[in-house]
Scaffold this motif. Sequence first.
Motif, PDB file in Angstrom:
ATOM      1  N   ILE A 120       0.838  -1.201   0.000  1.00  0.00           N
ATOM      2  CA  ILE A 120       0.000   0.000   0.000  1.00  0.00           C
ATOM      3  C   ILE A 120       0.874   1.252   0.000  1.00  0.00           C
ATOM      4  CG2 ILE A 120      -1.643   1.335   1.371  1.00  0.00           C
ATOM      5  CD1 ILE A 120      -2.810  -1.373   2.279  1.00  0.00           C
ATOM      6  N   ILE A 121       1.851   1.294   0.920  1.00  0.00           N
ATOM      7  CA  ILE A 121       2.684   2.494   1.015  1.00  0.00           C
ATOM      8  C   ILE A 121       3.534   2.657  -0.247  1.00  0.00           C
ATOM      9  CG2 ILE A 121       4.503   3.643   2.328  1.00  0.00           C
ATOM     10  CD1 ILE A 121       3.445   2.270   4.795  1.00  0.00           C
ATOM     11  N   GLY A 122       4.141   1.560  -0.677  1.00  0.00           N
ATOM     12  CA  GLY A 122       5.005   1.630  -1.858  1.00  0.00           C
ATOM     13  C   GLY A 122       4.239   2.050  -3.095  1.00  0.00           C
ATOM     14  N   LEU A 123       3.028   1.498  -3.256  1.00  0.00           N
ATOM     15  CA  LEU A 123       2.211   1.821  -4.427  1.00  0.00           C
ATOM     16  C   LEU A 123       1.830   3.297  -4.417  1.00  0.00           C
ATOM     17  CD1 LEU A 123       0.915   0.365  -6.831  1.00  0.00           C
ATOM     18  CD2 LEU A 123      -1.142   0.100  -5.479  1.00  0.00           C
ATOM     19  N   THR A 124       1.393   3.786  -3.251  1.00  0.00           N
ATOM     20  CA  THR A 124       0.969   5.188  -3.167  1.00  0.00           C
ATOM     21  C   THR A 124       2.137   6.115  -3.460  1.00  0.00           C
ATOM     22  OG1 THR A 124      -0.323   4.367  -1.321  1.00  0.00           O
ATOM     23  CG2 THR A 124      -0.408   6.722  -1.742  1.00  0.00           C
ATOM     24  N   VAL A 125       3.214   5.949  -2.712  1.00  0.00           N
ATOM     25  CA  VAL A 125       4.343   6.867  -2.858  1.00  0.00           C
ATOM     26  C   VAL A 125       4.962   6.743  -4.249  1.00  0.00           C
ATOM     27  CG1 VAL A 125       6.586   7.523  -1.942  1.00  0.00           C
ATOM     28  CG2 VAL A 125       4.803   6.779  -0.399  1.00  0.00           C
ATOM     29  N   GLY A 126       5.116   5.500  -4.710  1.00  0.00           N
ATOM     30  CA  GLY A 126       5.731   5.285  -6.014  1.00  0.00           C
ATOM     31  C   GLY A 126       4.924   5.900  -7.135  1.00  0.00           C
ATOM     32  N   SER A 127       3.604   5.740  -7.093  1.00  0.00           N
ATOM     33  CA  SER A 127       2.822   6.309  -8.196  1.00  0.00           C
ATOM     34  C   SER A 127       2.752   7.821  -8.105  1.00  0.00           C
ATOM     35  CB  SER A 127       1.433   5.686  -8.263  1.00  0.00           C
ATOM     36  OG  SER A 127       0.922   5.436  -7.004  1.00  0.00           O
ATOM     37  N   ILE A 128       2.743   8.360  -6.878  1.00  0.00           N
ATOM     38  CA  ILE A 128       2.778   9.828  -6.761  1.00  0.00           C
ATOM     39  C   ILE A 128       4.059  10.355  -7.401  1.00  0.00           C
ATOM     40  CG2 ILE A 128       3.063  11.733  -5.119  1.00  0.00           C
ATOM     41  CD1 ILE A 128       1.120  10.256  -3.279  1.00  0.00           C
ATOM     42  N   ALA A 129       5.193   9.723  -7.035  1.00  0.00           N
ATOM     43  CA  ALA A 129       6.472  10.167  -7.590  1.00  0.00           C
ATOM     44  C   ALA A 129       6.474  10.032  -9.112  1.00  0.00           C
ATOM     45  CB  ALA A 129       7.622   9.365  -6.985  1.00  0.00           C
ATOM     46  N   GLY A 130       5.941   8.894  -9.603  1.00  0.00           N
ATOM     47  CA  GLY A 130       5.942   8.662 -11.038  1.00  0.00           C
ATOM     48  C   GLY A 130       5.044   9.629 -11.795  1.00  0.00           C
ATOM     49  N   TYR A 178      10.529  -0.817   4.706  1.00  0.00           N
ATOM     50  CA  TYR A 178      10.589  -1.729   3.578  1.00  0.00           C
ATOM     51  C   TYR A 178       9.789  -1.288   2.361  1.00  0.00           C
ATOM     52  CZ  TYR A 178      13.329  -5.112   6.096  1.00  0.00           C
ATOM     53  OH  TYR A 178      14.343  -5.730   6.761  1.00  0.00           O
ATOM     54  N   TRP A 179       9.136  -0.110   2.442  1.00  0.00           N
ATOM     55  CA  TRP A 179       8.340   0.307   1.288  1.00  0.00           C
ATOM     56  C   TRP A 179       9.212   0.835   0.171  1.00  0.00           C
ATOM     57  CZ3 TRP A 179       8.903   5.453   0.045  1.00  0.00           C
ATOM     58  CH2 TRP A 179       9.430   6.261   1.041  1.00  0.00           C
ATOM     59  N   VAL A 180      10.491   1.156   0.474  1.00  0.00           N
ATOM     60  CA  VAL A 180      11.272   1.917  -0.500  1.00  0.00           C
ATOM     61  C   VAL A 180      11.513   1.169  -1.800  1.00  0.00           C
ATOM     62  CG1 VAL A 180      12.395   3.579   0.989  1.00  0.00           C
ATOM     63  CG2 VAL A 180      13.329   1.299   0.822  1.00  0.00           C
ATOM     64  N   SER A 181      11.805  -0.139  -1.702  1.00  0.00           N
ATOM     65  CA  SER A 181      12.115  -0.829  -2.960  1.00  0.00           C
ATOM     66  C   SER A 181      10.851  -0.969  -3.801  1.00  0.00           C
ATOM     67  CB  SER A 181      12.767  -2.178  -2.709  1.00  0.00           C
ATOM     68  OG  SER A 181      12.226  -2.796  -1.586  1.00  0.00           O
ATOM     69  N   MET A 182       9.702  -1.180  -3.126  1.00  0.00           N
ATOM     70  CA  MET A 182       8.439  -1.236  -3.859  1.00  0.00           C
ATOM     71  C   MET A 182       8.149   0.110  -4.535  1.00  0.00           C
ATOM     72  SD  MET A 182       5.831  -3.223  -4.519  1.00  0.00           S
ATOM     73  CE  MET A 182       5.363  -4.432  -3.308  1.00  0.00           C
ATOM     74  N   ALA A 183       8.370   1.209  -3.801  1.00  0.00           N
ATOM     75  CA  ALA A 183       8.106   2.531  -4.360  1.00  0.00           C
ATOM     76  C   ALA A 183       9.005   2.788  -5.568  1.00  0.00           C
ATOM     77  CB  ALA A 183       8.332   3.604  -3.295  1.00  0.00           C
ATOM     78  N   ARG A 184      10.279   2.430  -5.435  1.00  0.00           N
ATOM     79  CA  ARG A 184      11.222   2.602  -6.532  1.00  0.00           C
ATOM     80  C   ARG A 184      10.762   1.856  -7.781  1.00  0.00           C
ATOM     81  NH1 ARG A 184      17.572   1.785  -5.090  1.00  0.00           N
ATOM     82  NH2 ARG A 184      18.024   3.980  -4.744  1.00  0.00           N
ATOM     83  N   LEU A 185      10.373   0.613  -7.560  1.00  0.00           N
ATOM     84  CA  LEU A 185       9.950  -0.261  -8.651  1.00  0.00           C
ATOM     85  C   LEU A 185       8.745   0.321  -9.385  1.00  0.00           C
ATOM     86  CD1 LEU A 185      10.870  -3.223  -9.347  1.00  0.00           C
ATOM     87  CD2 LEU A 185       8.738  -3.913  -8.300  1.00  0.00           C
ATOM     88  N   ILE A 186       7.736   0.737  -8.606  1.00  0.00           N
ATOM     89  CA  ILE A 186       6.501   1.208  -9.226  1.00  0.00           C
ATOM     90  C   ILE A 186       6.718   2.540  -9.923  1.00  0.00           C
ATOM     91  CG2 ILE A 186       4.207   2.088  -8.638  1.00  0.00           C
ATOM     92  CD1 ILE A 186       4.214  -0.314  -6.588  1.00  0.00           C
ATOM     93  N   ARG A 187       7.532   3.400  -9.307  1.00  0.00           N
ATOM     94  CA  ARG A 187       7.840   4.672  -9.959  1.00  0.00           C
ATOM     95  C   ARG A 187       8.509   4.420 -11.305  1.00  0.00           C
ATOM     96  NH1 ARG A 187      12.654   7.156 -10.389  1.00  0.00           N
ATOM     97  NH2 ARG A 187      12.620   9.356 -10.992  1.00  0.00           N
ATOM     98  N   GLY A 188       9.505   3.537 -11.298  1.00  0.00           N
ATOM     99  CA  GLY A 188      10.214   3.230 -12.538  1.00  0.00           C
ATOM    100  C   GLY A 188       9.278   2.684 -13.595  1.00  0.00           C
TER     101      GLY A 188
END
Lengths: 309, 355
Positions: free
Chosen positions: B153-163, B227-237
């Motif tokens: 949830i956290i990774g998806l939210t932050v990653g897509s916001i960044a993306g 641990y959300w950081v790698s998920m966020a990175r992945l989704i942003r990319g």
Amino acid sequence: MNSKSMLYILKRVLLAILTVWVVITVTFFVMRAVPGGPFLSEKAVSEAAIAALEAKYGMDKPLFEQYLTYLTDIVTKLDFGPSLKQRGRDVIDVITDGLKVSAKLGVVAAICAAITGIVLGATAALRRNKIIDKIIMIVTTAFVSMPSFIMGSLLLLTLAVKFPIFPANGNAEGGLVLPIITLALYPTAYITRLTRSSMLDVLGQDYIRTAKAKGVAGFRIIFGHALKNSLIPVLTYFGPMLAYIVTGSLVMEKIFAVPGIGRAFVNSITSRDYPLIMGTTIVLATLIVIMNLITDILYKVVDPRINLE
Amino acid sequence: MKMEKKFPHGFHLNVNDFIPATAEEKAYMVQMRPSSTFFKDGLKRLLKNKVATISFILVVLIALTSIILPMFWPYAYDAQLGITPGKPVDASYNNLAPFQYGATEMKRMEAGEEIFPHIFGTDSAGRDYFIRVVYGTRISLGVGFFASIIVLIIGLTVGSIAGYCGGKIDMLIMRIVDIIYSLPDTLMVILLASVLSVSLEPIIAGTVLEKLGTNMISLFIVFAVLYWVSMARLIRGQILSLREQEYVLAAQATGASGKWIITKHLIPNCISVIIISTALQIPSAIFTESYLSFLGLGVNAPMPSLGSLASEALNGLTSYPHRLAIPAVVISLIVLSLNLFGDGLRDAFDPKLNS
């Protein structure tokens, strides 16, 4: 070395320094956020005594001032203050004593893992899909999926309790064999898999075919061309390997009662020796950050093709 | 019956267009097999992978066992069998070997009563070890599952916001991600877990969360923070690169709406990566939980987890080695099959690897 790679290294060093600073800051404020402060766990201490203790350790000053003192003491004198539970000892002494033992074990384990891993990985790649390759892959898959404490405990159970080949206590003669195996098994399995896949990749390259076509001898192709180039990805694993060995040594030293920094750390957590927890976290974290930094820079230096972004 | 058109561009209807279709022509329109979707394709590939399928069945079996079995098992995970109210503690129940019985149970059996066996014996406090292992498996699986959901949830939210936002917001988020990413995670987890478990005690006292235990909650917080950081990175990319793909441009050029592009192009291409990395997150969360439990920072006693069971077993290792071996085997089995299943998922659902 061009200006672009210098810029990359500079950026990377700055990030490492920033990371260490974040670790120190987080550790400091997180520890100070514990309700009641570190002296609360002591039995039946009067308020006057707590106040005296806090004055002695400089904890009556404003929080930010304490933080600055802590930070400058670390940076200038490597001083983490005195240990709360081990009377009369400084945190840095406890850490260096522990590190002497742990570093020895860690370095031996790392060297063993690197040599065995590269040999096994290269063997598996050269005998691809043969029975030996399959055995190596199955065994390494099993080892990669096993948590370090399970590995250590099972080794203790089989090689020290059921079949007493090695002593169970790390302090006895020959007692360091099992701790080293415990530490080395996971990196060995990982390096084996890494070497195998990168070797397979290299063996499919054009220059290997060219060498073969020119009639270069088999062993010269393997050692002169294939192995050298397939070790580059293995190099990147050295940073993470140190991180693994550090965290693995926490459980390993608990299982085998090795008097290293890992056991000091675990004991400091259970006895709530806050300065020792902070000091150990910061020292170990800094070690890992530095190792990662070296690995990253080395990687770019060794293989200039890698994009410096 | 053939009729020429008088004017080639006129509005006269062509009679030939209205002749009933022949059987042969009809056969063209029959759907030989149903059209396949992305998920059906992936599922088919996944089922062909025997290792992944067996691993999945194994995980499901273990999970179902750990959920259902405690409901009708005659012993509770925290019941000390030697303790009956109003009587002195019956020590004969402590440290039973597998399939042995306590003193009072022996008497009842002599009287002809059926007693349910202690399959794995009991632990040092006289608790049925089998149900503790089953319950510990439930806790470990539960922690792994929920921790992965939190990370997702956290990774998806932050990653897509960044993306999506890009620019300064992206810059800021990614620098924070960089720093958290370079922190040595296990050390930070230990630090946070050791502090949070103390700090949380007064906060959760008296609430529902108290039953869960401070250590467990601090574990979830630690996962949420680190641990959300790698998920966020992945989704942003993923989102960054997918946005620039030619097929998105082509869809835009043919007049597709934003909703169509997102639901038909971006999400199907992104979701496989999300599912795969969430699936691979579960074993690593179980790993971390058992590691912390082993160091004494995991679940609060008397609640068992596989890590804490292994840790407790170390004390009586020489006399009761099975107490270490059982949780060790279970945890390795779970982590191994989850990893193999995750790898199978990746092979089956990552379209970029198929080529």
